[in-house]
Design a protein around this motif. Structure first.
Motif, PDB file in Angstrom:
ATOM      1  N   ILE A   1      70.222  40.271  46.717  1.00 25.58           N
ATOM      2  CA  ILE A   1      68.818  39.867  46.712  1.00 25.58           C
ATOM      3  C   ILE A   1      68.166  40.436  45.454  1.00 25.58           C
ATOM      4  O   ILE A   1      68.645  41.419  44.885  1.00 25.58           O
ATOM      5  N   SER A   2      67.107  39.788  45.032  1.00 30.79           N
ATOM      6  CA  SER A   2      66.380  40.357  43.897  1.00 30.79           C
ATOM      7  C   SER A   2      64.908  40.469  44.274  1.00 30.79           C
ATOM      8  O   SER A   2      64.413  39.731  45.136  1.00 30.79           O
ATOM      9  N   TYR A   3      64.253  41.418  43.660  1.00 31.84           N
ATOM     10  CA  TYR A   3      62.824  41.586  43.889  1.00 31.84           C
ATOM     11  C   TYR A   3      62.196  42.196  42.652  1.00 31.84           C
ATOM     12  O   TYR A   3      62.896  42.742  41.788  1.00 31.84           O
ATOM     13  N   LEU A   4      60.890  42.060  42.570  1.00 35.17           N
ATOM     14  CA  LEU A   4      60.174  42.628  41.430  1.00 35.17           C
ATOM     15  C   LEU A   4      59.577  43.965  41.839  1.00 35.17           C
ATOM     16  O   LEU A   4      59.077  44.107  42.967  1.00 35.17           O
ATOM     17  N   GLU A   5      59.637  44.922  40.940  1.00 30.43           N
ATOM     18  CA  GLU A   5      59.048  46.238  41.228  1.00 30.43           C
ATOM     19  C   GLU A   5      57.980  46.535  40.181  1.00 30.43           C
ATOM     20  O   GLU A   5      58.242  46.416  38.986  1.00 30.43           O
ATOM     21  N   TYR A   6      56.810  46.874  40.640  1.00 36.67           N
ATOM     22  CA  TYR A   6      55.693  47.180  39.740  1.00 36.67           C
ATOM     23  C   TYR A   6      55.269  48.626  39.933  1.00 36.67           C
ATOM     24  O   TYR A   6      55.410  49.185  41.016  1.00 36.67           O
ATOM     25  N   LYS A   7      54.715  49.202  38.876  1.00 32.93           N
ATOM     26  CA  LYS A   7      54.107  50.529  39.005  1.00 32.93           C
ATOM     27  C   LYS A   7      52.623  50.312  39.314  1.00 32.93           C
ATOM     28  O   LYS A   7      51.864  49.912  38.429  1.00 32.93           O
ATOM     29  N   GLY A   8      52.252  50.475  40.561  1.00 31.46           N
ATOM     30  CA  GLY A   8      50.853  50.256  40.948  1.00 31.46           C
ATOM     31  C   GLY A   8      50.490  48.777  40.978  1.00 31.46           C
ATOM     32  O   GLY A   8      51.348  47.906  40.767  1.00 31.46           O
ATOM     33  N   THR A   9      49.226  48.497  41.242  1.00 30.77           N
ATOM     34  CA  THR A   9      48.796  47.107  41.431  1.00 30.77           C
ATOM     35  C   THR A   9      48.187  46.479  40.161  1.00 30.77           C
ATOM     36  O   THR A   9      47.867  45.293  40.169  1.00 30.77           O
ATOM     37  N   ASP A  10      48.060  47.250  39.090  1.00 32.62           N
ATOM     38  CA  ASP A  10      47.382  46.736  37.890  1.00 32.62           C
ATOM     39  C   ASP A  10      48.034  45.478  37.315  1.00 32.62           C
ATOM     40  O   ASP A  10      47.360  44.592  36.809  1.00 32.62           O
ATOM     41  N   GLU A  11      49.359  45.444  37.382  1.00 29.06           N
ATOM     42  CA  GLU A  11      50.095  44.317  36.792  1.00 29.06           C
ATOM     43  C   GLU A  11      50.119  43.076  37.686  1.00 29.06           C
ATOM     44  O   GLU A  11      50.611  42.028  37.263  1.00 29.06           O
ATOM     45  N   LEU A  12      49.645  43.190  38.903  1.00 26.07           N
ATOM     46  CA  LEU A  12      49.703  42.054  39.828  1.00 26.07           C
ATOM     47  C   LEU A  12      48.689  40.985  39.430  1.00 26.07           C
ATOM     48  O   LEU A  12      47.697  41.274  38.756  1.00 26.07           O
ATOM     49  N   SER A  13      48.932  39.764  39.887  1.00 26.50           N
ATOM     50  CA  SER A  13      47.928  38.714  39.681  1.00 26.50           C
ATOM     51  C   SER A  13      46.685  39.092  40.491  1.00 26.50           C
ATOM     52  O   SER A  13      46.761  39.887  41.445  1.00 26.50           O
ATOM     53  N   GLU A  14      45.571  38.492  40.124  1.00 23.86           N
ATOM     54  CA  GLU A  14      44.334  38.813  40.836  1.00 23.86           C
ATOM     55  C   GLU A  14      44.447  38.446  42.321  1.00 23.86           C
ATOM     56  O   GLU A  14      43.986  39.184  43.198  1.00 23.86           O
ATOM     57  N   ALA A  15      45.113  37.308  42.588  1.00 27.18           N
ATOM     58  CA  ALA A  15      45.259  36.859  43.982  1.00 27.18           C
ATOM     59  C   ALA A  15      46.082  37.858  44.791  1.00 27.18           C
ATOM     60  O   ALA A  15      45.741  38.185  45.937  1.00 27.18           O
ATOM     61  N   ASP A  16      47.159  38.357  44.193  1.00 22.80           N
ATOM     62  CA  ASP A  16      48.010  39.323  44.912  1.00 22.80           C
ATOM     63  C   ASP A  16      47.278  40.651  45.115  1.00 22.80           C
ATOM     64  O   ASP A  16      47.385  41.276  46.175  1.00 22.80           O
TER      65      ASP A  16
END
Ligand code: THU
Length: 161
Positions: A8-23
């Protein structure tokens, strides 16, 4: 005999800053949902927010019970409400957060096995993927669909002869 592998693959972000506004908005909705938790036994307050295709957000929280198995997880609460009230709408994404001792957990909290089973059922009923956003304070994980959460899962096709 054949050896097979599943990945499986998934995306990992450091905090929510990089997320789209909707997410990011959906994560905030999940935090709001967690405030509604009834968790006098575990003091672990979980919130889930489901985004439907026409923009409605359905929130759910864990609801515990003195008879422990009678309690409900946040994801189950939100999903049950969604299926019961918006069965004609498509869930596009679910965000999940948890607060331990009043603080958002550092690590993302993954849904339990029972909730994974329910998420996969809904994804199959809809015939389209539901993205999963697991948000902790330091890390955020995003999966493209619920099926990735539980490979080799038991589904409706297994009920056939
Ligand atoms: N919980 C959830 O709401 N969702 C999960 O996926 C894992 C666990 C709740 C159940 C219980 O009220 C508390 O967290 C501690 O397990």
């Amino acid at each position: 005999m054949k050896k097979r592998e599943l990945s499986i693959s998934y995306l990992e972000y450091k905090g929510t800053d990089e997320l789209s506004e909707a997410d990011r908005h959906l994560v905030e909705e999940a935090k709001t949902a967690a405030a509604g938790a009834y968790a006098p036994y575990s003091h672990f307050m979980v919130g889930a927010a489901i985004e439907l295709d026409e923009g409605t957000v359905v929130r759910g929280a864990n609801v515990e019970n003195a008879a422990f198995p009678s309690g409900s997880c946040a994801e189950k609460t939100a999903l049950s409400y969604t299926v019961a009230n918006f069965s004609d709408k498509k869930a596009k994404a679910i965000a999940i957060v948890a607060f331990s001792e009043g603080e958002l957990t550092d690590d993302p909290v993954p849904p339990c096995g029972n909730c994974r089973q329910m998420l996969i059922e809904e994804e199959q009923r809809l015939g389209s993927p539901i993205r999963v956003i697991l948000a902790g304070k330091t890390d955020v994980i995003i999966l493209d669909n619920c099926q990735s959460l539980m490979p080799l899962s038991f589904t409706r096709t297994n009920l056939r002869k």
